[in-house]
Design a protein around this motif. Structure first.
Motif: not given
Length: 374
Positions: A26-32
Motif C-alpha cells: 500500500a505504501n508503494i502504491g496509491d497515494a490516496h
C-alpha cells in the motif's frame, strides 16, 4: 482518502509479517490510500494477552504434542459447546478497546491476518454494530475451522487446496481468491546472487546453505552449524539467529573456528538478499518463511514442524516435491549430504519451488479489496 485497517495477532511472527507485507504494498502504491496496522494483542487485558501469546509460544516449544491435540480437537469442536462458548465470552470481554479504535479510524475495509479479529468482528457485523467489509487472509497451507466466520466479505487462500477446503466449510466460491500468502515487495525484484553475496562477504559461486532455527530434536543453532561444518564438502553456511542474542554470540564464536565458512546473522530486514545467495534452506515450516523460500525458488529441509498448522505446511511442501523433512540431527545431515551429492535433485526442487511461489500475493490481496470497495 481510502482507509484500510489491517488486524493481526502477535502469537508467532507470521500473522504480523503478513499484515506488514500488505501495508508495504500500500505504501508503494496509491497515494490516496491510508493504511493502519494494529496488533490486536495491544488492545486486550494482560491476562488475555498472556493466554494468547505467551502461553501459545511456551506450549508449542515445550509441549508440541499437546498443542497438536488442541489444534485438532478445536478444529472438530462444536460451535455451541461449553468450551467454545467460554472462549467466545472471553473474546467479547476483551474486544471493547479494539472496537473503540476501529470506530475512531473509520476504515473503508478491514483485512484480518489472524482468525481472532475475524471472529470478534463477525459478531459485530451480525449485530449491525459494524458495517465495514471484513476480509480474511489465511497464513498457512491449511485451513482450521476457527478461520471461518459469518459475514466476511471475502477470503484469501494460500493455494487451490485451501480454497477447496474453504468451500467445504460453506464459503461461497465467489468470495474466495487464491493469492498465496503475502510477503514483502522486496521479494519480487531481488538483486543478483553475485551482488548480494558480495554485500555479505560471501563467495557467490560456492554452494551455500541457510539455517533458520534449531530445537525440537535437532539441537541449538550453533550445534547444528558445527555438525554440518564438520562434514566433507566445500560449502558455506548462513545461520540466522533472529533476536536470540545468545544464539548469535555462539554462532559468532563458531565463525572464528571456521573462518570464511559461516556467516552469523541476527535480526535483519534483508532476508531476501541473504536468500539470493543460497542453494538450500533448513527451516521451520511456517507459512510466511516457506512462502518466502518458494518465491525465491529455494529447496527446503523442514525440521521438526509443530503439530498442527506447521505439520500441514510440511505435508504440502513434501507433496509438491520442494522440501525434505528432518526429524533429528542425524536425518538432517543425511538429507544435506544427499542433496549436495545429487545437484540435479536440488535443481529439480528449485524449479518446482519457483513455480509455486507467489511473491506478489500482497499486491493481489490489496487490489482485490480495493476493486470491491473503490
Amino acid at each position: 482518502m481510502q482507509k484500510i485497517l489491517l488486524l493481526s495477532v502477535s502469537a508467532g511472527a507470521g500473522h504480523v509479517r503478513a499484515a506488514e507485507a500488505i501495508r508495504a504494498y500500500a505504501n508503494i502504491g496509491d497515494a490516496h490510500l491510508e493504511v493502519l496496522h494494529l496488533d490486536v494483542m495491544q488492545y486486550v487485558t494482560a491476562g488475555f494477552r498472556k493466554i494468547y501469546t505467551d502461553f501459545y509460544i511456551k506450549l508449542v516449544n515445550k509441549a508440541p504434542a499437546l498443542w497438536g491435540y488442541l489444534y485438532n480437537s478445536s478444529n472438530d469442536a462444536q460451535a455451541d459447546s461449553s468450551i467454545e462458548k467460554l472462549r467466545q465470552k472471553l473474546e467479547r470481554m476483551n474486544a471493547r478497546a479494539l472496537l473503540k479504535e476501529i470506530t475512531a479510524f473509520k476504515p473503508d475495509a478491514i483485512i484480518c491476518t489472524h482468525f481472532l479479529p475475524a471472529e470478534i468482528l463477525s459478531r459485530q457485523l451480525k449485530k449491525e454494530v459494524l458495517n465495514c467489509p471484513v476480509w480474511v487472509q489465511v497464513t498457512d497451507f491449511d485451513l482450521h475451522r476457527m478461520w471461518v466466520h459469518e459475514g466476511m466479505a471475502g477470503y484469501f487462500a494460500a493455494n487451490d487446496e485451501v480454497a477447496f477446503r474453504m468451500q467445504a466449510q460453506g464459503i461461497a466460491a465467489e468470495k474466495i481468491s487464491v493469492t498465496g500468502i503475502p510477503i514483502m515487495p522486496s521479494f519480487t525484484a531481488v538483486a543478483s546472487r553475485e551482488q548480494c553475496a558480495a554485500e555479505f562477504g560471501l563467495d557467490g559461486k560456492r554452494t551455500t546453505i541457510l539455517l533458520m532455527g534449531g530445537g525440537a530434536g535437532l539441537g541449538s543453532l550453533d550445534a547444528i552449524a558445527a555438525r554440518l561444518l564438520a562434514m566433507e564438502g566445500d560449502f558455506q553456511l548462513i545461520a540466522m539467529a533472529g533476536k536470540n542474542e545468545a544464539a548469535l554470540a555462539a554462532l559468532q564464536a563458531l565463525s572464528l573456528r571456521y573462518p570464511g565458512r559461516v556467516l552469523p546473522q541476527g535480526f535483519t530486514d534483508k532476508v531476501e538478499r541473504l536468500m539470493a545467495c543460497v542453494d538450500l534452506v533448513v527451516t521451520k515450516p511456517g507459512g510466511l518463511t516457506t512462502s518466502e523460500c518458494l518465491a525465491m525458488g529455494l529447496p527446503m529441509i523442514v525440521n521438526a514442524p509443530i503439530p498442527g498448522q506447521e505439520e500441514r505446511n510440511a505435508d504440502f511442501l513434501l507433496e509438491q516435491g520442494v522440501a525434505l523433512k528432518a526429524f533429528d540431527a542425524v536425518t538432517l545431515e543425511y538429507r544435506i549430504r544427499y542433496l549436495l551429492d545429487n545437484p540435479s535433485k536440488l535443481a529439480e526442487m528449485s524449479i518446482k519451488a519457483r513455480a509455486l511461489g507467489r511473491p506478489a500475493a500482497g499486491q493481489q490481496v490489496l487490489d482485490t479489496v480495493l476493486s470491491q470497495h473503490p
